[in-house]
Design a protein around this motif. Structure first.
Motif, PDB file in Angstrom:
ATOM      1  N   ALA A   1      42.627  54.263  26.403  1.00  0.00           N
ATOM      2  CA  ALA A   1      41.881  55.517  26.487  1.00  0.00           C
ATOM      3  C   ALA A   1      41.385  55.823  27.894  1.00  0.00           C
ATOM      4  N   ASP A   2      41.073  54.778  28.695  1.00  0.00           N
ATOM      5  CA  ASP A   2      40.477  55.014  30.012  1.00  0.00           C
ATOM      6  C   ASP A   2      40.920  53.947  31.009  1.00  0.00           C
ATOM      7  N   VAL A   3      40.827  54.306  32.286  1.00  0.00           N
ATOM      8  CA  VAL A   3      40.945  53.322  33.352  1.00  0.00           C
ATOM      9  C   VAL A   3      39.712  52.424  33.289  1.00  0.00           C
ATOM     10  N   ASP A   4      39.899  51.097  33.380  1.00  0.00           N
ATOM     11  CA  ASP A   4      38.765  50.183  33.309  1.00  0.00           C
ATOM     12  C   ASP A   4      38.907  49.086  34.361  1.00  0.00           C
ATOM     13  N   CYS A   5      38.293  49.325  35.526  1.00  0.00           N
ATOM     14  CA  CYS A   5      38.315  48.330  36.594  1.00  0.00           C
ATOM     15  C   CYS A   5      37.268  47.247  36.388  1.00  0.00           C
ATOM     16  N   GLN A   6      36.448  47.360  35.330  1.00  0.00           N
ATOM     17  CA  GLN A   6      35.410  46.368  35.053  1.00  0.00           C
ATOM     18  C   GLN A   6      35.806  45.391  33.949  1.00  0.00           C
ATOM     19  N   ALA A   7      37.049  45.473  33.476  1.00  0.00           N
ATOM     20  CA  ALA A   7      37.499  44.561  32.423  1.00  0.00           C
ATOM     21  C   ALA A   7      37.407  43.122  32.903  1.00  0.00           C
ATOM     22  N   PRO A   8      36.852  42.228  32.097  1.00  0.00           N
ATOM     23  CA  PRO A   8      36.613  40.847  32.554  1.00  0.00           C
ATOM     24  C   PRO A   8      37.860  40.022  32.780  1.00  0.00           C
ATOM     25  N   ASN A   9      39.002  40.407  32.211  1.00  0.00           N
ATOM     26  CA  ASN A   9      40.197  39.569  32.364  1.00  0.00           C
ATOM     27  C   ASN A   9      41.064  39.964  33.552  1.00  0.00           C
ATOM     28  N   LEU A  10      40.658  40.962  34.327  1.00  0.00           N
ATOM     29  CA  LEU A  10      41.439  41.318  35.506  1.00  0.00           C
ATOM     30  C   LEU A  10      41.370  40.170  36.511  1.00  0.00           C
ATOM     31  N   LYS A  11      42.483  39.877  37.148  1.00  0.00           N
ATOM     32  CA  LYS A  11      42.574  38.697  38.004  1.00  0.00           C
ATOM     33  C   LYS A  11      41.516  38.682  39.094  1.00  0.00           C
ATOM     34  N   ASN A  12      41.206  39.844  39.658  1.00  0.00           N
ATOM     35  CA  ASN A  12      40.234  39.887  40.744  1.00  0.00           C
ATOM     36  C   ASN A  12      38.796  39.764  40.245  1.00  0.00           C
ATOM     37  N   ASN A  13      38.583  39.846  38.925  1.00  0.00           N
ATOM     38  CA  ASN A  13      37.225  39.809  38.377  1.00  0.00           C
ATOM     39  C   ASN A  13      36.841  38.468  37.783  1.00  0.00           C
ATOM     40  N   TRP A  14      37.816  37.565  37.552  1.00  0.00           N
ATOM     41  CA  TRP A  14      37.537  36.387  36.732  1.00  0.00           C
ATOM     42  C   TRP A  14      36.490  35.476  37.343  1.00  0.00           C
ATOM     43  N   MET A  15      36.401  35.405  38.676  1.00  0.00           N
ATOM     44  CA  MET A  15      35.443  34.484  39.280  1.00  0.00           C
ATOM     45  C   MET A  15      34.006  34.873  38.960  1.00  0.00           C
ATOM     46  N   VAL A  16      33.688  36.158  39.030  1.00  0.00           N
ATOM     47  CA  VAL A  16      32.308  36.556  38.778  1.00  0.00           C
ATOM     48  C   VAL A  16      31.977  36.553  37.294  1.00  0.00           C
ATOM     49  N   PHE A  17      32.992  36.502  36.425  1.00  0.00           N
ATOM     50  CA  PHE A  17      32.733  36.426  34.993  1.00  0.00           C
ATOM     51  C   PHE A  17      32.790  34.984  34.484  1.00  0.00           C
ATOM     52  N   ARG A  18      32.660  34.023  35.417  1.00  0.00           N
ATOM     53  CA  ARG A  18      32.724  32.618  35.018  1.00  0.00           C
ATOM     54  C   ARG A  18      31.551  32.301  34.094  1.00  0.00           C
ATOM     55  N   GLU A  19      31.686  31.241  33.337  1.00  0.00           N
ATOM     56  CA  GLU A  19      30.610  30.831  32.445  1.00  0.00           C
ATOM     57  C   GLU A  19      29.380  30.449  33.242  1.00  0.00           C
ATOM     58  N   GLY A  20      28.228  30.875  32.755  1.00  0.00           N
ATOM     59  CA  GLY A  20      26.974  30.500  33.379  1.00  0.00           C
ATOM     60  C   GLY A  20      26.470  31.478  34.403  1.00  0.00           C
ATOM     61  N   ALA A  21      27.200  32.553  34.699  1.00  0.00           N
ATOM     62  CA  ALA A  21      26.749  33.522  35.691  1.00  0.00           C
ATOM     63  C   ALA A  21      25.966  34.635  35.006  1.00  0.00           C
ATOM     64  N   LEU A  22      24.715  34.364  34.669  1.00  0.00           N
ATOM     65  CA  LEU A  22      23.843  35.337  34.020  1.00  0.00           C
ATOM     66  C   LEU A  22      24.561  36.085  32.906  1.00  0.00           C
ATOM     67  N   PRO A  23      25.046  35.386  31.872  1.00  0.00           N
ATOM     68  CA  PRO A  23      25.874  36.038  30.848  1.00  0.00           C
ATOM     69  C   PRO A  23      25.145  37.144  30.103  1.00  0.00           C
ATOM     70  N   GLN A  24      23.808  37.102  30.060  1.00  0.00           N
ATOM     71  CA  GLN A  24      23.087  38.129  29.329  1.00  0.00           C
ATOM     72  C   GLN A  24      23.131  39.475  30.053  1.00  0.00           C
ATOM     73  N   THR A  25      23.592  39.480  31.302  1.00  0.00           N
ATOM     74  CA  THR A  25      23.603  40.730  32.043  1.00  0.00           C
ATOM     75  C   THR A  25      24.996  41.126  32.532  1.00  0.00           C
ATOM     76  N   ASP A  26      26.048  40.411  32.119  1.00  0.00           N
ATOM     77  CA  ASP A  26      27.364  40.849  32.543  1.00  0.00           C
ATOM     78  C   ASP A  26      27.852  41.960  31.612  1.00  0.00           C
ATOM     79  N   LEU A  27      29.054  42.457  31.867  1.00  0.00           N
ATOM     80  CA  LEU A  27      29.538  43.644  31.155  1.00  0.00           C
ATOM     81  C   LEU A  27      30.607  43.322  30.121  1.00  0.00           C
ATOM     82  N   THR A  28      30.766  42.030  29.779  1.00  0.00           N
ATOM     83  CA  THR A  28      31.824  41.671  28.851  1.00  0.00           C
ATOM     84  C   THR A  28      31.606  42.264  27.475  1.00  0.00           C
TER      85      THR A  28
END
Length: 374
Positions: A43-70
């Protein structure tokens, strides 16, 4: 026949030279790779998707999970070929870079560029097949950082495009050239993961700091530059640095204080990183470094002038005796003189051994401990 030998050797040398200079080109006649699927429309362009290769490092476990966008951004579909009946009107390039500040604090960000114009050359470049690696393939060892590429049609449907690659897995230049010819019509930064909460940001505190004893051992104060944003922020690993020059604390008239809570359960358990486009990343290889103890930001305050006046004597007090008591809380103090923060902090264990760490481990004044614990 003897006259033809130099010609054959020259041609072979030319092919070899061209191969080495290109670093990524396959030998002539090697077949193109196959199997790239047709891209799925969403439906939309989504550059914030957690599985994009350039995003995986900041979506690692333990990085303030209560405030990420997953929770609000599902995984993006796999990149693929442009469907035959898909007519894009815009291309989007998503690159992990920079940061965004808001009421919640500082977020690691993705920069999104919108490009429009004649997309025909881009579609032609994307239609090229990827090359297979050849026998004794020669490739350069550099790593290419490739933005995520999305295409969008007039109705808002979007697809994640696969970049055609060379025999060495590098992107083909035709795609880059086609993108460069498009007009850059918009650039925006979107948040990914909250790296520094607003209280920590306002107080000049980092979200994660090495424990006092560890900081003395490695020469790490806990205040480092974030590898993702290039700014002060959370670190995945401590970065050993040369010991700082001893600073005089005479005349300090205040201090900002950052409080940290140590989680013993996180000392030695290696973390498994999320699956990214079919590849699993593990911290097991880094477990010796990850076994080091860290403190997580709790809150911040400022010391009164009276309490800060104790710091000069405390920073050169009696050496602390050997101690192995468990630590659960510590403070990182930044002495100030005439409203300016000094560049050399002091760390104090609030329980356990209750030592003060400046250039070495000392016995702090009881009044200073009382002021910090109060």
């Amino acid at each position: 026949m003897a006259q033809q030998l130099p010609v054959r050797f020259t041609l072979a040398g030319a092919v070899t030279l061209a191969l080495l200079l290109s670093g990524c080109a396959g030998l002539p006649g090697y077949p193109a790779a196959t199997g790239t699927p047709v891209a799925q429309l969403v439906a939309d362009v989504d550059c914030q998707a957690p599985n994009l290769k350039n995003n995986w490092m900041v979506f690692r476990e333990g990085a303030l999970p209560q405030t990420d966008l997953t929770a609000t951004h599902p995984d993006a579909p796999e990149p693929g070929m442009v469907p035959a009946d898909f007519e894009p009107v815009a291309a989007y390039l998503c690159t992990l870079s920079g940061s965004v500040d808001d009421d919640q604090g500082r977020w690691a960000a993705v920069t999104v560029e919108t490009r429009t114009g004649d997309l025909g050359p881009l579609l032609s470049a994307l239609a090229e097949p990827s090359d297979q690696a050849g026998f004794n393939q020669a490739c350069t060892a550099d790593m290419e950082i490739v933005p995520e590429l999305w295409l969008e049609n007039a109705t808002g449907e979007a697809m994640r495009a696969a970049w055609p690659s060379t025999a060495c897995g590098k992107t083909k230049r035709a795609t880059w050239k086609a993108l460069e010819k498009l007009a850059l019509t918009d650039t925006v930064k979107l948040p990914l993961v909250l790296e520094i909460t607003r209280p920590a940001l306002d107080a000049g505190c980092v979200m994660s700091a090495g424990t006092p004893e560890q900081s003395l051992q490695f020469g790490v104060t806990g205040l480092q530059t974030n590898a993702t944003t290039g700014e002060v922020g959370e670190n995945i690993l401590p970065v050993p640095v040369p010991p700082a020059e001893i600073v005089s604390y005479d005349g300090v008239d205040g201090a900002s204080v950052c409080f940290y809570t140590v989680d013993p359960a996180a000392e030695s358990e290696p973390r498994e990183l999320r699956d990214v486009d079919g590849m699993e990343f593990s911290d097991n290889a880094l477990s010796p470094m990850l076994s080091l103890q860290f403190g997580t930001f709790e809150n911040a305050t400022t010391l009164s002038a009276d309490a800060a006046a104790l710091l000069p004597a405390a920073a050169s007090a009696l050496p602390a005796p050997e101690c192995t008591a468990d630590l659960t809380r510590f403070a990182l103090l930044w002495p100030q003189r005439a409203g300016t923060r000094l560049g050399s902090p002091i760390q104090v264990e609030l329980d356990g051994c209750q030592r003060l760490f400046a250039s070495a481990a000392f016995v702090p004044a009881p009044a200073l401990l009382a002021a910090l614990n109060g």
